[in-house]
Structure formats: C-alpha cells, structure tokens
Design an enzyme around this catalytic site. Structure first.
Site, PDB file in Angstrom:
ATOM      1  N   PRO A  30      70.680  70.325  79.808  1.00  0.00           N
ATOM      2  CA  PRO A  30      71.284  71.651  79.712  1.00  0.00           C
ATOM      3  C   PRO A  30      72.534  71.694  78.835  1.00  0.00           C
ATOM      4  CG  PRO A  30      71.665  70.688  81.880  1.00  0.00           C
ATOM      5  CD  PRO A  30      70.665  69.820  81.191  1.00  0.00           C
ATOM      6  N   ASN A  31      72.650  72.786  78.118  1.00  0.00           N
ATOM      7  CA  ASN A  31      73.789  73.119  77.251  1.00  0.00           C
ATOM      8  C   ASN A  31      73.823  72.331  75.945  1.00  0.00           C
ATOM      9  OD1 ASN A  31      75.098  75.093  79.025  1.00  0.00           O
ATOM     10  ND2 ASN A  31      75.422  73.351  80.380  1.00  0.00           N
ATOM     11  N   ARG A  38      79.722  73.992  71.134  1.00  0.00           N
ATOM     12  CA  ARG A  38      80.276  73.810  72.475  1.00  0.00           C
ATOM     13  C   ARG A  38      81.271  72.646  72.492  1.00  0.00           C
ATOM     14  NH1 ARG A  38      77.045  70.082  76.607  1.00  0.00           N
ATOM     15  NH2 ARG A  38      78.300  70.426  78.453  1.00  0.00           N
ATOM     16  N   TYR A  43      82.215  66.859  72.034  1.00  0.00           N
ATOM     17  CA  TYR A  43      80.831  66.536  71.669  1.00  0.00           C
ATOM     18  C   TYR A  43      80.583  66.473  70.165  1.00  0.00           C
ATOM     19  CZ  TYR A  43      80.117  67.432  76.622  1.00  0.00           C
ATOM     20  OH  TYR A  43      80.194  67.378  77.983  1.00  0.00           O
ATOM     21  N   ASN A  94      69.112  62.385  77.549  1.00  0.00           N
ATOM     22  CA  ASN A  94      70.471  62.780  77.898  1.00  0.00           C
ATOM     23  C   ASN A  94      70.330  63.916  78.902  1.00  0.00           C
ATOM     24  OD1 ASN A  94      73.042  63.715  78.193  1.00  0.00           O
ATOM     25  ND2 ASN A  94      73.491  63.886  75.990  1.00  0.00           N
ATOM     26  N   ALA A  97      74.509  67.609  82.311  1.00  0.00           N
ATOM     27  CA  ALA A  97      75.131  67.785  83.632  1.00  0.00           C
ATOM     28  C   ALA A  97      74.222  67.308  84.765  1.00  0.00           C
ATOM     29  CB  ALA A  97      75.501  69.249  83.833  1.00  0.00           C
ATOM     30  N   HIS A 100      74.545  63.899  86.770  1.00  0.00           N
ATOM     31  CA  HIS A 100      75.446  63.648  87.891  1.00  0.00           C
ATOM     32  C   HIS A 100      74.924  64.191  89.214  1.00  0.00           C
ATOM     33  CE1 HIS A 100      77.770  62.784  84.386  1.00  0.00           C
ATOM     34  NE2 HIS A 100      77.800  64.043  84.015  1.00  0.00           N
ATOM     35  N   ASP A 107      63.698  60.923  90.264  1.00  0.00           N
ATOM     36  CA  ASP A 107      62.370  60.624  90.812  1.00  0.00           C
ATOM     37  C   ASP A 107      61.292  60.745  89.734  1.00  0.00           C
ATOM     38  OD1 ASP A 107      63.518  60.173  93.270  1.00  0.00           O
ATOM     39  OD2 ASP A 107      62.789  62.020  94.205  1.00  0.00           O
ATOM     40  N   GLU A 118      69.181  55.900  78.665  1.00  0.00           N
ATOM     41  CA  GLU A 118      70.059  57.042  78.998  1.00  0.00           C
ATOM     42  C   GLU A 118      71.122  57.162  77.905  1.00  0.00           C
ATOM     43  OE1 GLU A 118      71.918  56.567  82.833  1.00  0.00           O
ATOM     44  OE2 GLU A 118      73.314  58.226  82.501  1.00  0.00           O
ATOM     45  N   HIS A 120      74.529  59.430  76.348  1.00  0.00           N
ATOM     46  CA  HIS A 120      75.564  60.471  76.444  1.00  0.00           C
ATOM     47  C   HIS A 120      76.382  60.444  75.175  1.00  0.00           C
ATOM     48  CE1 HIS A 120      74.579  61.122  80.608  1.00  0.00           C
ATOM     49  NE2 HIS A 120      74.567  59.799  80.758  1.00  0.00           N
ATOM     50  N   LEU A 121      76.681  61.628  74.674  1.00  0.00           N
ATOM     51  CA  LEU A 121      77.508  61.708  73.472  1.00  0.00           C
ATOM     52  C   LEU A 121      78.917  61.192  73.755  1.00  0.00           C
ATOM     53  CD1 LEU A 121      75.994  65.102  73.106  1.00  0.00           C
ATOM     54  CD2 LEU A 121      76.113  63.719  71.054  1.00  0.00           C
ATOM     55  N   SER A 122      79.472  61.638  74.876  1.00  0.00           N
ATOM     56  CA  SER A 122      80.838  61.243  75.225  1.00  0.00           C
ATOM     57  C   SER A 122      80.800  60.004  76.113  1.00  0.00           C
ATOM     58  CB  SER A 122      81.528  62.392  75.975  1.00  0.00           C
ATOM     59  OG  SER A 122      80.844  62.674  77.188  1.00  0.00           O
ATOM     60  N   ARG A 127      86.341  60.497  81.290  1.00  0.00           N
ATOM     61  CA  ARG A 127      86.421  61.918  81.648  1.00  0.00           C
ATOM     62  C   ARG A 127      86.580  62.073  83.169  1.00  0.00           C
ATOM     63  NH1 ARG A 127      81.802  65.027  78.691  1.00  0.00           N
ATOM     64  NH2 ARG A 127      83.196  66.754  79.263  1.00  0.00           N
ATOM     65  N   ARG A 131      81.944  62.853  86.609  1.00  0.00           N
ATOM     66  CA  ARG A 131      80.992  62.443  85.558  1.00  0.00           C
ATOM     67  C   ARG A 131      80.705  60.938  85.596  1.00  0.00           C
ATOM     68  NH1 ARG A 131      80.601  67.088  82.273  1.00  0.00           N
ATOM     69  NH2 ARG A 131      82.518  68.287  82.342  1.00  0.00           N
TER      70      ARG A 131
END
Ligand code: DQA
Length: 172
Positions: A30-31, A38, A43, A94, A97, A100, A107, A118, A120-122, A127, A131
């Site tokens: 999402p996002n 954003r 990011y 990725n 949100a 978390h 599952d 997995e 993540h950009l950041s 943070r 997170r």
C-alpha cells in the site's frame, strides 16, 4: 527433465521447462503507487513506474521474467501470492505498512512455498519503533532495506540466486 511429486509438478509448471525463463513475482504494498510524490525525503524521488521499468530491464539481463503487482489492499495481495503458487519461482515483496501488521500476508507467503526476498526502501530500524517489527522477517530468505529503489534490483539478483540454488538442490 524428470520431475516427481508435488514439488516437481509445481516446478515444471513454474517455468523450469528447458529454455523458459523462471518467473519472479514482485509485489508492492500500500501507498507505494505514490512513490516519488509521497514523503520523498524518506522514500526518494523515483516513481514506481521507473522501478518497474528497471526491474524488467534487469530481468531481461538475468534471463528472468518478472510479473509486477501493486495493491493498497491486503486481500488483493494475499490473492496474488496464492496465484503464484506453483507458477512463479520466487517472490520479491515490499509489503509496506502491512509488513508490520499482516498475519494474512505472512500466512500466504508461508503457504506459497516460494523463496522470498523482503524489500524496504527505507531502513526501518532508523525509524519509529512500530516499524521495527516485521510479520514475515523469520520466514523470508533475506531482507534488503535502506538502499532506496536500488533495493528492488538487489532483491531481484538475490531471487535469481535462490532459484539457482533450488535448481541445484533438486539435482536438475
Ligand atoms: C516501507 C517501510 C514501511 O514502514 C512503510 O509503511 C512503507 C514503506 C519501505 O519501503 O521503506 O510504506 O516498506
């Protein structure tokens, strides 16, 4: 190539026929459709379309096929992971949100039997504490974070290694 049993049947269906490029499913949570607009200070300025183009280019160079999916909906992500079962050879995700919070995505990944990276950009550990927890950290092959958009390309290279390792382990 002789394949036996459920795992063999799945691999045969998943692009391991001679000459067929293996498929890697890439999922953006999402996002991430708003990347570039954003919170660019976190990011970066690269848009999702640019990342997807780079992934397709690298996939060609690596002899892979990528299928790319973005959704803001947890259920849609679960559905897409389920569809990849027995069809794709690795997953790059990725979950944004949902990383978390989502037991459902955890599952689905556990059930899809695909080696998973997995991304993540950041660097989530620099943070907020909420997170720092990932529902999937202990079931993925590895995690790449903090390298911005480049992380997806590193993840695709890692996915190729994982596919090759499975191929070798299967004695193919
Ligand atoms: C993110 C980190 C998450 O905490 C956040 O909710 C995101 C993006 C990252 O790529 O750095 O949306 O997964």
């Amino acid at each position: 190539m002789a394949t036996t049993g459920k795992a063999g049947a799945q691999k045969a269906a998943a692009g391991s026929a001679p000459g067929a490029p293996a498929t890697v499913l890439v999922i953006h949570g999402p996002n991430l459709n708003l990347l570039g607009q954003r919170e660019p200070e976190i990011y970066g300025h690269t848009r999702l379309g640019d990342i997807d183009r780079s992934l397709k280019q690298l996939a060609r160079e690596l002899g892979l096929k990528v299928e790319i999916f973005q959704s803001n909906s947890e259920g849609a992500i679960v559905d897409r992971i389920q569809q990849a079962r027995g069809r794709a050879r690795a997953l790059v995700i990725n979950p944004a949100a949902y990383t978390h919070t989502s037991v459902a995505i955890r599952d689905a990944i556990a059930g899809c039997e695909l080696p998973t990276v997995e991304v993540h950009l950041s660097n989530v550990y620099q943070r907020e504490p909420f997170r720092h927890h990932s529902t999937i950290a202990d079931i993925v092959a590895g995690r790449i974070m903090g390298f911005g958009a480049e992380g997806y390309l590193l993840a695709l290279r890692a996915a190729k290694r994982l596919i090759e390792a499975e191929h070798t382990a299967a004695g193919a």
